[in-house]
Write a protein that holds these residues in place. Structure first.
Motif, PDB file in Angstrom:
ATOM      1  N   LYS A 237       0.832  -1.203   0.000  1.00  0.00           N
ATOM      2  CA  LYS A 237       0.000   0.000   0.000  1.00  0.00           C
ATOM      3  C   LYS A 237       0.855   1.237   0.000  1.00  0.00           C
ATOM      4  O   LYS A 237       1.745   1.388   0.822  1.00  0.00           O
ATOM      5  N   GLU A 238       0.526   2.134  -0.885  1.00  0.00           N
ATOM      6  CA  GLU A 238       1.270   3.388  -0.902  1.00  0.00           C
ATOM      7  C   GLU A 238       0.599   4.330   0.059  1.00  0.00           C
ATOM      8  O   GLU A 238      -0.587   4.581  -0.036  1.00  0.00           O
ATOM      9  N   GLU A 239       1.361   4.804   0.973  1.00  0.00           N
ATOM     10  CA  GLU A 239       0.738   5.635   1.986  1.00  0.00           C
ATOM     11  C   GLU A 239       1.083   7.089   1.775  1.00  0.00           C
ATOM     12  O   GLU A 239       2.245   7.448   1.705  1.00  0.00           O
ATOM     13  N   ASN A 240       0.029   7.861   1.698  1.00  0.00           N
ATOM     14  CA  ASN A 240       0.236   9.294   1.760  1.00  0.00           C
ATOM     15  C   ASN A 240       0.341   9.604   3.246  1.00  0.00           C
ATOM     16  O   ASN A 240      -0.658   9.701   3.947  1.00  0.00           O
ATOM     17  N   ILE A 241       1.581   9.740   3.708  1.00  0.00           N
ATOM     18  CA  ILE A 241       1.810   9.763   5.157  1.00  0.00           C
ATOM     19  C   ILE A 241       0.992  10.816   5.867  1.00  0.00           C
ATOM     20  O   ILE A 241       0.354  10.559   6.883  1.00  0.00           O
ATOM     21  N   HIS A 242       0.951  11.995   5.276  1.00  0.00           N
ATOM     22  CA  HIS A 242       0.284  13.080   6.010  1.00  0.00           C
ATOM     23  C   HIS A 242      -1.204  12.856   6.103  1.00  0.00           C
ATOM     24  O   HIS A 242      -1.806  13.035   7.145  1.00  0.00           O
ATOM     25  N   PHE A 246      -3.288  12.297   9.528  1.00  0.00           N
ATOM     26  CA  PHE A 246      -4.390  13.178   9.882  1.00  0.00           C
ATOM     27  C   PHE A 246      -5.652  12.366  10.150  1.00  0.00           C
ATOM     28  O   PHE A 246      -6.348  12.586  11.143  1.00  0.00           O
ATOM     29  N   LEU A 247      -5.921  11.405   9.251  1.00  0.00           N
ATOM     30  CA  LEU A 247      -7.125  10.594   9.418  1.00  0.00           C
ATOM     31  C   LEU A 247      -7.086   9.806  10.723  1.00  0.00           C
ATOM     32  O   LEU A 247      -8.095   9.667  11.401  1.00  0.00           O
ATOM     33  N   ARG A 248      -5.905   9.293  11.059  1.00  0.00           N
ATOM     34  CA  ARG A 248      -5.817   8.499  12.286  1.00  0.00           C
ATOM     35  C   ARG A 248      -6.035   9.354  13.519  1.00  0.00           C
ATOM     36  O   ARG A 248      -6.706   8.951  14.470  1.00  0.00           O
ATOM     37  N   VAL A 249      -5.454  10.574  13.488  1.00  0.00           N
ATOM     38  CA  VAL A 249      -5.666  11.468  14.627  1.00  0.00           C
ATOM     39  C   VAL A 249      -7.147  11.797  14.743  1.00  0.00           C
ATOM     40  O   VAL A 249      -7.726  11.786  15.837  1.00  0.00           O
ATOM     41  N   LEU A 250      -7.755  12.055  13.588  1.00  0.00           N
ATOM     42  CA  LEU A 250      -9.186  12.362  13.592  1.00  0.00           C
ATOM     43  C   LEU A 250      -9.984  11.197  14.175  1.00  0.00           C
ATOM     44  O   LEU A 250     -10.887  11.400  14.991  1.00  0.00           O
ATOM     45  N   ALA A 251      -9.650   9.970  13.757  1.00  0.00           N
ATOM     46  CA  ALA A 251     -10.387   8.796  14.230  1.00  0.00           C
ATOM     47  C   ALA A 251     -10.249   8.656  15.740  1.00  0.00           C
ATOM     48  O   ALA A 251     -11.224   8.379  16.447  1.00  0.00           O
ATOM     49  N   ASN A 252      -9.022   8.856  16.242  1.00  0.00           N
ATOM     50  CA  ASN A 252      -8.837   8.736  17.687  1.00  0.00           C
ATOM     51  C   ASN A 252      -9.616   9.799  18.428  1.00  0.00           C
ATOM     52  O   ASN A 252     -10.197   9.550  19.492  1.00  0.00           O
ATOM     53  N   PHE A 253      -9.644  10.999  17.826  1.00  0.00           N
ATOM     54  CA  PHE A 253     -10.404  12.083  18.447  1.00  0.00           C
ATOM     55  C   PHE A 253     -11.881  11.710  18.526  1.00  0.00           C
ATOM     56  O   PHE A 253     -12.531  11.891  19.565  1.00  0.00           O
ATOM     57  N   LEU A 254     -12.416  11.162  17.422  1.00  0.00           N
ATOM     58  CA  LEU A 254     -13.821  10.754  17.422  1.00  0.00           C
ATOM     59  C   LEU A 254     -14.071   9.676  18.473  1.00  0.00           C
ATOM     60  O   LEU A 254     -15.087   9.691  19.167  1.00  0.00           O
ATOM     61  N   ALA A 255     -13.134   8.731  18.588  1.00  0.00           N
ATOM     62  CA  ALA A 255     -13.321   7.654  19.565  1.00  0.00           C
ATOM     63  C   ALA A 255     -13.342   8.229  20.973  1.00  0.00           C
ATOM     64  O   ALA A 255     -14.169   7.835  21.807  1.00  0.00           O
ATOM     65  N   ASP A 308     -16.300   0.542  15.105  1.00  0.00           N
ATOM     66  CA  ASP A 308     -16.012  -0.154  13.853  1.00  0.00           C
ATOM     67  C   ASP A 308     -16.031   0.806  12.679  1.00  0.00           C
ATOM     68  O   ASP A 308     -15.163   0.800  11.808  1.00  0.00           O
ATOM     69  N   VAL A 309     -17.074   1.657  12.658  1.00  0.00           N
ATOM     70  CA  VAL A 309     -17.197   2.630  11.566  1.00  0.00           C
ATOM     71  C   VAL A 309     -16.020   3.601  11.585  1.00  0.00           C
ATOM     72  O   VAL A 309     -15.422   3.921  10.554  1.00  0.00           O
ATOM     73  N   ILE A 310     -15.674   4.044  12.801  1.00  0.00           N
ATOM     74  CA  ILE A 310     -14.555   5.000  12.918  1.00  0.00           C
ATOM     75  C   ILE A 310     -13.270   4.370  12.410  1.00  0.00           C
ATOM     76  O   ILE A 310     -12.443   5.026  11.774  1.00  0.00           O
ATOM     77  N   SER A 311     -13.099   3.072  12.684  1.00  0.00           N
ATOM     78  CA  SER A 311     -11.818   2.463  12.332  1.00  0.00           C
ATOM     79  C   SER A 311     -11.628   2.346  10.825  1.00  0.00           C
ATOM     80  O   SER A 311     -10.511   2.146  10.365  1.00  0.00           O
ATOM     81  N   SER A 312     -12.719   2.480  10.064  1.00  0.00           N
ATOM     82  CA  SER A 312     -12.534   2.407   8.607  1.00  0.00           C
ATOM     83  C   SER A 312     -11.792   3.635   8.099  1.00  0.00           C
ATOM     84  O   SER A 312     -11.234   3.630   7.005  1.00  0.00           O
ATOM     85  N   LEU A 313     -11.771   4.699   8.909  1.00  0.00           N
ATOM     86  CA  LEU A 313     -11.002   5.898   8.538  1.00  0.00           C
ATOM     87  C   LEU A 313      -9.511   5.622   8.600  1.00  0.00           C
ATOM     88  O   LEU A 313      -8.705   6.228   7.920  1.00  0.00           O
ATOM     89  N   GLU A 314      -9.150   4.664   9.494  1.00  0.00           N
ATOM     90  CA  GLU A 314      -7.749   4.577   9.849  1.00  0.00           C
ATOM     91  C   GLU A 314      -6.909   3.772   8.876  1.00  0.00           C
ATOM     92  O   GLU A 314      -5.698   3.917   8.837  1.00  0.00           O
ATOM     93  N   ASN A 315      -7.562   2.863   8.148  1.00  0.00           N
ATOM     94  CA  ASN A 315      -6.823   2.166   7.100  1.00  0.00           C
ATOM     95  C   ASN A 315      -5.644   1.355   7.634  1.00  0.00           C
ATOM     96  O   ASN A 315      -4.551   1.387   7.096  1.00  0.00           O
ATOM     97  N   TYR A 316      -5.872   0.649   8.726  1.00  0.00           N
ATOM     98  CA  TYR A 316      -4.822  -0.180   9.285  1.00  0.00           C
ATOM     99  C   TYR A 316      -4.868  -1.577   8.687  1.00  0.00           C
ATOM    100  O   TYR A 316      -5.862  -1.987   8.122  1.00  0.00           O
ATOM    101  N   HIS A 317      -3.781  -2.328   8.897  1.00  0.00           N
ATOM    102  CA  HIS A 317      -3.780  -3.766   8.651  1.00  0.00           C
ATOM    103  C   HIS A 317      -4.875  -4.382   9.529  1.00  0.00           C
ATOM    104  O   HIS A 317      -5.027  -3.986  10.680  1.00  0.00           O
ATOM    105  N   PRO A 318      -5.655  -5.322   8.989  1.00  0.00           N
ATOM    106  CA  PRO A 318      -6.803  -5.826   9.764  1.00  0.00           C
ATOM    107  C   PRO A 318      -6.440  -6.324  11.154  1.00  0.00           C
ATOM    108  O   PRO A 318      -7.218  -6.174  12.095  1.00  0.00           O
ATOM    109  N   ARG A 319      -5.263  -6.894  11.289  1.00  0.00           N
ATOM    110  CA  ARG A 319      -4.882  -7.412  12.603  1.00  0.00           C
ATOM    111  C   ARG A 319      -4.709  -6.263  13.591  1.00  0.00           C
ATOM    112  O   ARG A 319      -5.160  -6.314  14.735  1.00  0.00           O
ATOM    113  N   ILE A 320      -4.077  -5.168  13.130  1.00  0.00           N
ATOM    114  CA  ILE A 320      -3.864  -4.028  14.019  1.00  0.00           C
ATOM    115  C   ILE A 320      -5.187  -3.336  14.307  1.00  0.00           C
ATOM    116  O   ILE A 320      -5.442  -2.877  15.427  1.00  0.00           O
TER     117      ILE A 320
END
Lengths: 646, 159
Positions: A237-242, A246-255, A308-320
């Motif tokens: 997966k090519e990651e646009n790091i920024h 940003f999405l992960r921070v947003l997801a954690n904030f929502l959680a 579960d819905v929030i985690s779809s923002l984060e785009n992690y490996h399913p195990r993580i």
């Protein structure tokens, strides 16, 4: 041609058998080698067949992937632990009391009170664990405080205490040992340089002759390929790091917002219910009376879906992603619990503080519909006033059983036995939790599958692909349920020796039911992923829950006086005094002196310091071993690469 | 013993007496119905690679050859040679991408999507192709198989 060469080769090989001297001995050796290999294979098969449920789990693994199978392996491991706990409590506590203790009806604590006698044998009473069930070896209150019982001079109170402490100690030991073992396996990784090639060329087992086994093997090969594909896609997966950050921070904030929101909601609802209670509960309908329970159950049902819905923002490996999900649900339950307790703080006075243990677990599960925290408190306060009254009247119970006055044990007024009550509460919780789980499986999975399958013909949209479709196996929910259930068992088994037995039965049936439900009603996930090699994440949560659940029991042992007329510790000021009593009576006097010296803080502190230093040293050595391991692996790899090029 | 098996597959065709070296061949259909081979997804390829005429009919010699390579006693190098032949569907002495696709489809009974199949085949060539020609020659195959821990455990055994 190729085949000619091969044929000559084969003939030469066979020639070694047929020609020359020592022919007979060579043939004999070959035959023995063949027989030995066959024996080894049969023995391996036998060993695998001995592991309970191995075939079932392998079948599930081949169809659903190793992550779902890891839940069942975890379940089986828990079953093993519970068997041992059951063996301890049954063999060392329940059986001696049943065989050698005073029989039913001989003492007030062992008899159903006159008032309850009429309903004592009803099924409803027994299901509720009162009546005859309450006054039996199943619960704490039945046990007598006689120092030794029977002709074997079995020390019952000591055994009860040691078994209680022993179950907790054993659980700690085995969880930590499993974590250490898993950590070792983690380090010894395998060579993944030809992962896909090996899967393609060496995964088919040529010895399979049975069509069903072949089916399973095809499914497992497909699943294994899918898992490897997911791993490969994740790594590519090519990651646009920024953007990702940003999405992960947003997801954690929502959680965090969700968690805060649920905490505030609980606080608000508890305050409201206190207000209702003050005004008298008769004025309000069903919702107001059960508001707290309903809100907590609803939160427990909907927040995980939200996560579960929030985690779809984060785009992690399913195990993580699974780990984050588990962690967030865990935080949700703990957070709810803390807000609940804080909201109740002023309500809980000191005397009723022992209610904390089972309030804690009720809220952690959030599933028990019947529990009314405020009602229960009222009942207990009522009981306590009775107790104080009887004390003021000059301790009636003791006088009644004095030799000159013959009173039927059923008529003697009883003091409250809070340990049995707590035990009963735990047992009821376990049973109701089991029922809820089974019914959820039957309705949520089975009926849904039946509905989707049979109503698909006469429905407007395709039920199987759209909503609701077949359900997937919810790994995180089930794992958490298992862990919290085990926490309840650990908490309650000191007060109700029957709990491990009930849990063994529950896990046994749960294994069969869930295996059947998974194969029959669930579909594999879209993206099957390989479970991490170690189960250490589950183990870490289990360890944490174990620690939390032993705190209340330890607290009660150390600071709360046992009930004065029930249980093996009645009459003592603290439960652990049974140890000092044993030291006095059963050990030679010098032993007591040595123990006294050893428990001197001046000796204990350096000992603790030594242990901490030992831990630090071992940690440092293990780190250095791991590094050395990695270095060696790298060297091996470079040697192999060099071989290839030359 | 092997002769007994060969004979019982077609009792009217196969003579009991082989001293005169008769020229008898059994067709592929009979062979792939043997219990050892029945469930194997590669059974046709196995029989084809041992057959002298390349059509799939086995004479008794070929039959014996097949079972000696499939036995546990056969050496690894021999098994590797025959494994290469089996996975080489178009018999060009190279395992190319289409061979890999056919192997994969047989292994997963066509459960994977087209892009998954392409991904896997690309990965295999990336991992094992040492000389960079985009397909696996025997040297590449041998190198990869020799390091596989499961090759002897699972592959190429009939008894």
């Amino acid at each position: 041609s190729f085949s000619r060469e091969a044929q000559l080769f084969v003939e030469k090989f066979e020639g070694a058998l047929g020609k020359g001297k020592g022919k007979k001995f060579y043939a004999y050796k070959v035959m023995m080698t063949k027989k030995w290999m066959k024996f080894q294979r049969d023995f391996e098969n036998f060993k695998t067949a001995c592991i309970p449920w191995e075939m079932k789990i392998k079948e599930i693994e081949s169809h659903f992937g190793s992550s779902v199978a890891s839940y069942f392996i975890f379940l089986r491991w828990m079953y093993g632990i519970n068997m041992i706990l059951f063996g301890l409590t049954f063999g060392l506590v329940m059986v001696p009391e049943a065989l050698m203790g005073k029989p039913y009806g001989s003492l007030p604590r062992k008899t159903v009170p006159r008032a309850e006698e009429a309903s004592a044998m009803n099924f409803a009473t027994l299901w509720d664990f009162s009546g005859f069930a309450q006054y039996s070896v199943l619960f704490y209150g039945y046990y007598n405080n006689q120092r030794t019982i029977g002709w074997l001079k079995f020390r019952m109170p000591l055994s009860y205490f040691l078994v209680g402490v022993g179950t907790i100690g054993y659980s700690f030991m085995i969880v930590i040992r499993t974590m250490a073992r898993n950590a070792n396996e983690d380090g010894g990784g395998d060579d993944t340089s030809f992962n896909f090639s090996w899967k393609m060329f060496t995964s088919w087992d040529y010895l399979i002759g049975n069509p069903e086994t072949a089916d399973n093997k095809f499914a497992s090969i497909t699943t294994s390929f899918k898992e490897a594909i997911v791993e490969e896609q994740e790594s590519r997966k090519e990651e646009n790091i920024h953007l990702t950050r940003f999405l992960r921070v947003l997801a954690n904030f929502l959680a965090l917002c969700t968690l805060a929101g649920s905490g505030y909601l609980i606080f608000f609802v508890v305050r409201r219910s206190q207000k209702f209670a003050l005004e008298g509960l008769e004025n309000y309908g069903w919702w107001e009376r059960n508001e707290v329970n309903m809100v907590m159950s609803l939160l427990g049902m909907f927040c995980p879906t939200l996560f579960d819905v929030i985690s779809s923002l984060e785009n992690y490996h399913p195990r993580i992603a699974l780990r984050w999900q588990l962690g967030r649900i865990f935080a949700l339950f703990l957070g709810n619990l803390y807000t609940f307790i804080i909201a109740l703080m002023d309500e809980i006075n000191l005397k009723a503080s022992y209610l904390l243990p089972f309030i804690i677990f009720n809220m952690l599960l959030g599933k028990d519909e019947d529990f009314q925290p405020l009602e229960e408190e009222k009942i207990v306060k009522y009981n306590m006033t009775i107790w104080e009254a009887s004390l003021y009247n000059g301790s009636i119970p003791e006088n009644s059983t004095a030799p000159p006055i013959q009173v039927d044990p059923a008529d003697v007024p009883r003091g409250p036995c809070w340990e049995t009550m707590v035990g009963q509460e735990f047992v009821r919780l376990t049973v109701s939790d089991t029922m809820t789980t089974y019914i959820t499986i039957l309705i949520g999975d089975f009926l849904r599958a039946v509905f989707v399958r049979f109503f698909n013909y006469c429905w407007c949209w395709d039920l199987e692909y759209g909503f609701p479709s077949y359900s997937e196996f919810d790994i995180s929910g089930n794992v958490l349920g298992l862990i919290f259930n085990q926490g309840m068992i650990w908490m309650g088994s000191f007060y109700a020796p029957c709990l491990p037995a009930i849990n063994v039965f529950r896990l046994h049936t749960s294994m069969y039911l869930q295996c059947w439900a998974v194969m029959c009603c669930n579909v594999p996930q879209e993206r099957v992923f390989k479970a991490s090699r170690s189960n250490n994440f589950y183990m870490a949560m289990l360890l944490f829950i174990l620690f939390l659940s032993t705190l209340p029991a330890v607290y009660t042992i150390v600071s709360i006086p046992p009930s004065f007329d029930c249980g093996p510790f009645s009459g003592k000021t603290r439960m652990f005094e049974v140890i000092s009593e044993t030291l006095e009576h059963d050990f030679p006097s010098w032993f007591g002196k040595v123990f006294g010296y050893a428990s001197n803080p001046g000796l204990i502190l350096p000992f603790i310091l030594l242990m901490v230093l030992g831990i630090y040293y071992l940690n440092a050595t293990s780190k250095s071993y791991k590094e050395a391991n990695l270095e060696l692996k790298k060297k091996l790899q470079s040697v192999r690469n060099r071989e290839l090029l030359t | 013993r092997l002769h007994g098996r060969y004979h019982e597959m077609a009792p009217n065709v196969v003579p009991m007496d082989y001293t005169k070296d008769p020229d008898v061949k059994l067709p592929m259909q009979l062979i792939i119905n043997m219990p050892e081979l029945k469930e194997n997804p590669f059974k046709e390829r196995i029989v084809e690679s041992f057959s002298e005429d390349g059509e799939g009919s086995l004479s008794f010699n070929d039959f014996v050859d097949m079972f000696s390579v499939l036995s546990e006693m056969a050496p690894r190098e021999l098994k590797a040679i025959y494994a290469f032949k089996i996975y080489d569907f178009n018999t060009d002495n190279f395992i190319c991408k289409s061979d890999l696709e056919k192997t994969l489809n047989k292994l997963t009974r066509e459960e994977l999507t087209a892009e998954e199949i392409t991904l896997v085949c690309e990965k295999v060539i990336e991992e094992a192709d040492m000389d960079g020609d985009g397909k696996l020659g025997f040297a590449d195959f041998e190198n990869m198989i020799s390091k596989a821990p499961d090759f002897l455990r699972y592959c190429f055994k009939a008894y």
